[in-house]
Design a protein around this motif. Structure first.
Motif, PDB file in Angstrom:
ATOM      1  N   LEU A   8       0.826  -1.218   0.000  1.00  0.00           N
ATOM      2  CA  LEU A   8       0.000   0.000   0.000  1.00  0.00           C
ATOM      3  C   LEU A   8       0.855   1.261   0.000  1.00  0.00           C
ATOM      4  N   ALA A   9       1.927   1.245   0.768  1.00  0.00           N
ATOM      5  CA  ALA A   9       2.831   2.395   0.805  1.00  0.00           C
ATOM      6  C   ALA A   9       3.470   2.609  -0.565  1.00  0.00           C
ATOM      7  N   ALA A  10       3.808   1.542  -1.248  1.00  0.00           N
ATOM      8  CA  ALA A  10       4.404   1.637  -2.578  1.00  0.00           C
ATOM      9  C   ALA A  10       3.421   2.255  -3.568  1.00  0.00           C
ATOM     10  N   ILE A  11       2.180   1.858  -3.488  1.00  0.00           N
ATOM     11  CA  ILE A  11       1.163   2.406  -4.384  1.00  0.00           C
ATOM     12  C   ILE A  11       0.966   3.895  -4.120  1.00  0.00           C
ATOM     13  N   LYS A  12       0.931   4.285  -2.858  1.00  0.00           N
ATOM     14  CA  LYS A  12       0.798   5.707  -2.515  1.00  0.00           C
ATOM     15  C   LYS A  12       2.005   6.508  -2.997  1.00  0.00           C
ATOM     16  N   ALA A  13       3.201   5.955  -2.856  1.00  0.00           N
ATOM     17  CA  ALA A  13       4.405   6.643  -3.318  1.00  0.00           C
ATOM     18  C   ALA A  13       4.404   6.760  -4.840  1.00  0.00           C
ATOM     19  N   ARG A  14       3.948   5.719  -5.531  1.00  0.00           N
ATOM     20  CA  ARG A  14       3.848   5.783  -6.993  1.00  0.00           C
ATOM     21  C   ARG A  14       2.853   6.847  -7.423  1.00  0.00           C
ATOM     22  N   ASP A  15       1.715   6.915  -6.732  1.00  0.00           N
ATOM     23  CA  ASP A  15       0.710   7.936  -7.045  1.00  0.00           C
ATOM     24  C   ASP A  15       1.250   9.343  -6.788  1.00  0.00           C
ATOM     25  N   ALA A  16       2.025   9.489  -5.722  1.00  0.00           N
ATOM     26  CA  ALA A  16       2.652  10.778  -5.431  1.00  0.00           C
ATOM     27  C   ALA A  16       3.640  11.141  -6.545  1.00  0.00           C
ATOM     28  N   PHE A  21       5.067  14.480 -11.165  1.00  0.00           N
ATOM     29  CA  PHE A  21       5.375  14.526 -12.590  1.00  0.00           C
ATOM     30  C   PHE A  21       4.426  15.479 -13.315  1.00  0.00           C
ATOM     31  N   LYS A  22       3.156  15.414 -12.977  1.00  0.00           N
ATOM     32  CA  LYS A  22       2.167  16.309 -13.587  1.00  0.00           C
ATOM     33  C   LYS A  22       2.465  17.775 -13.286  1.00  0.00           C
ATOM     34  N   LEU A  23       3.103  18.018 -12.146  1.00  0.00           N
ATOM     35  CA  LEU A  23       3.480  19.384 -11.760  1.00  0.00           C
ATOM     36  C   LEU A  23       4.851  19.783 -12.320  1.00  0.00           C
ATOM     37  N   ASN A  24       5.396  18.951 -13.203  1.00  0.00           N
ATOM     38  CA  ASN A  24       6.718  19.168 -13.805  1.00  0.00           C
ATOM     39  C   ASN A  24       7.845  19.179 -12.788  1.00  0.00           C
ATOM     40  N   ASN A  25       7.648  18.475 -11.689  1.00  0.00           N
ATOM     41  CA  ASN A  25       8.699  18.345 -10.692  1.00  0.00           C
ATOM     42  C   ASN A  25       9.280  16.935 -10.831  1.00  0.00           C
ATOM     43  N   ARG A  26      10.099  16.777 -11.856  1.00  0.00           N
ATOM     44  CA  ARG A  26      10.629  15.454 -12.173  1.00  0.00           C
ATOM     45  C   ARG A  26      11.577  14.926 -11.105  1.00  0.00           C
ATOM     46  N   ASP A  27      12.311  15.811 -10.440  1.00  0.00           N
ATOM     47  CA  ASP A  27      13.213  15.351  -9.378  1.00  0.00           C
ATOM     48  C   ASP A  27      12.438  14.659  -8.255  1.00  0.00           C
ATOM     49  N   MET A  28      11.371  15.299  -7.799  1.00  0.00           N
ATOM     50  CA  MET A  28      10.565  14.686  -6.732  1.00  0.00           C
ATOM     51  C   MET A  28       9.833  13.445  -7.241  1.00  0.00           C
ATOM     52  N   ALA A  29       9.450  13.450  -8.500  1.00  0.00           N
ATOM     53  CA  ALA A  29       8.799  12.268  -9.065  1.00  0.00           C
ATOM     54  C   ALA A  29       9.747  11.073  -9.025  1.00  0.00           C
ATOM     55  N   ILE A  30      10.987  11.294  -9.414  1.00  0.00           N
ATOM     56  CA  ILE A  30      11.967  10.208  -9.407  1.00  0.00           C
ATOM     57  C   ILE A  30      12.285   9.778  -7.979  1.00  0.00           C
ATOM     58  N   ARG A  31      12.361  10.729  -7.048  1.00  0.00           N
ATOM     59  CA  ARG A  31      12.588  10.365  -5.637  1.00  0.00           C
ATOM     60  C   ARG A  31      11.439   9.514  -5.104  1.00  0.00           C
ATOM     61  N   TYR A  53      10.090   8.913 -16.940  1.00  0.00           N
ATOM     62  CA  TYR A  53      10.439  10.165 -16.267  1.00  0.00           C
ATOM     63  C   TYR A  53      11.823  10.643 -16.676  1.00  0.00           C
ATOM     64  N   LYS A  54      12.745   9.722 -16.817  1.00  0.00           N
ATOM     65  CA  LYS A  54      14.100  10.110 -17.220  1.00  0.00           C
ATOM     66  C   LYS A  54      14.123  10.612 -18.659  1.00  0.00           C
ATOM     67  N   VAL A  55      13.339  10.000 -19.535  1.00  0.00           N
ATOM     68  CA  VAL A  55      13.249  10.476 -20.924  1.00  0.00           C
ATOM     69  C   VAL A  55      12.706  11.902 -20.946  1.00  0.00           C
ATOM     70  N   HIS A  56      11.670  12.159 -20.176  1.00  0.00           N
ATOM     71  CA  HIS A  56      11.112  13.512 -20.108  1.00  0.00           C
ATOM     72  C   HIS A  56      12.115  14.499 -19.531  1.00  0.00           C
ATOM     73  N   GLU A  57      12.890  14.054 -18.564  1.00  0.00           N
ATOM     74  CA  GLU A  57      13.892  14.920 -17.954  1.00  0.00           C
ATOM     75  C   GLU A  57      14.947  15.325 -18.987  1.00  0.00           C
ATOM     76  N   VAL A  58      15.416  14.367 -19.766  1.00  0.00           N
ATOM     77  CA  VAL A  58      16.408  14.656 -20.798  1.00  0.00           C
ATOM     78  C   VAL A  58      15.794  15.522 -21.894  1.00  0.00           C
ATOM     79  N   ALA A  59      14.575  15.209 -22.286  1.00  0.00           N
ATOM     80  CA  ALA A  59      13.917  15.973 -23.346  1.00  0.00           C
ATOM     81  C   ALA A  59      13.715  17.426 -22.941  1.00  0.00           C
ATOM     82  N   ALA A  60      13.394  17.674 -21.700  1.00  0.00           N
ATOM     83  CA  ALA A  60      13.189  19.040 -21.236  1.00  0.00           C
ATOM     84  C   ALA A  60      14.477  19.851 -21.300  1.00  0.00           C
TER      85      ALA A  60
END
Length: 81
Positions: A8-16, A21-31, A53-60
């Motif tokens: 359950l904690a993993a699912i919540k962390a994935r959702d976070a 990611f939707k907020l364009n905060n890729r660093d926190m998304a990867i963390r 996420y890493k592809v989007h990070e490089v593309a940005a």
């Protein structure tokens, strides 16, 4: 074997991670994904999230290079088109 609490904690962390990611905060998304993997490394498609996420990070950072454009005279609206 991963306990129910960790699953359950993993699912919540994935959702976070998705929300970051939707907020364009890729660093926190990867963390958040890293935490997800620590809680449940067997969560389906978790490695695909990292890749996306890493592809989007490089593309940005390198959008001009990826699109083979010089950065002179090209603005964001032109790139979107």
């Amino acid at each position: 074997m991963v306990s129910v609490v960790f699953k359950l904690a993993a699912i919540k962390a994935r959702d976070a991670a998705e929300e970051f990611f939707k907020l364009n905060n890729r660093d926190m998304a990867i963390r958040s994904l890293t935490v997800t993997k620590e809680f449940n490394p067997e969560l389906p498609n978790i490695n695909d999230y990292f890749t996306a996420y890493k592809v989007h990070e490089v593309a940005a950072k390198n959008r001009y290079e990826i699109l083979s454009l010089s950065d002179t005279g090209v603005d964001s609206s032109m790139i979107k088109k």
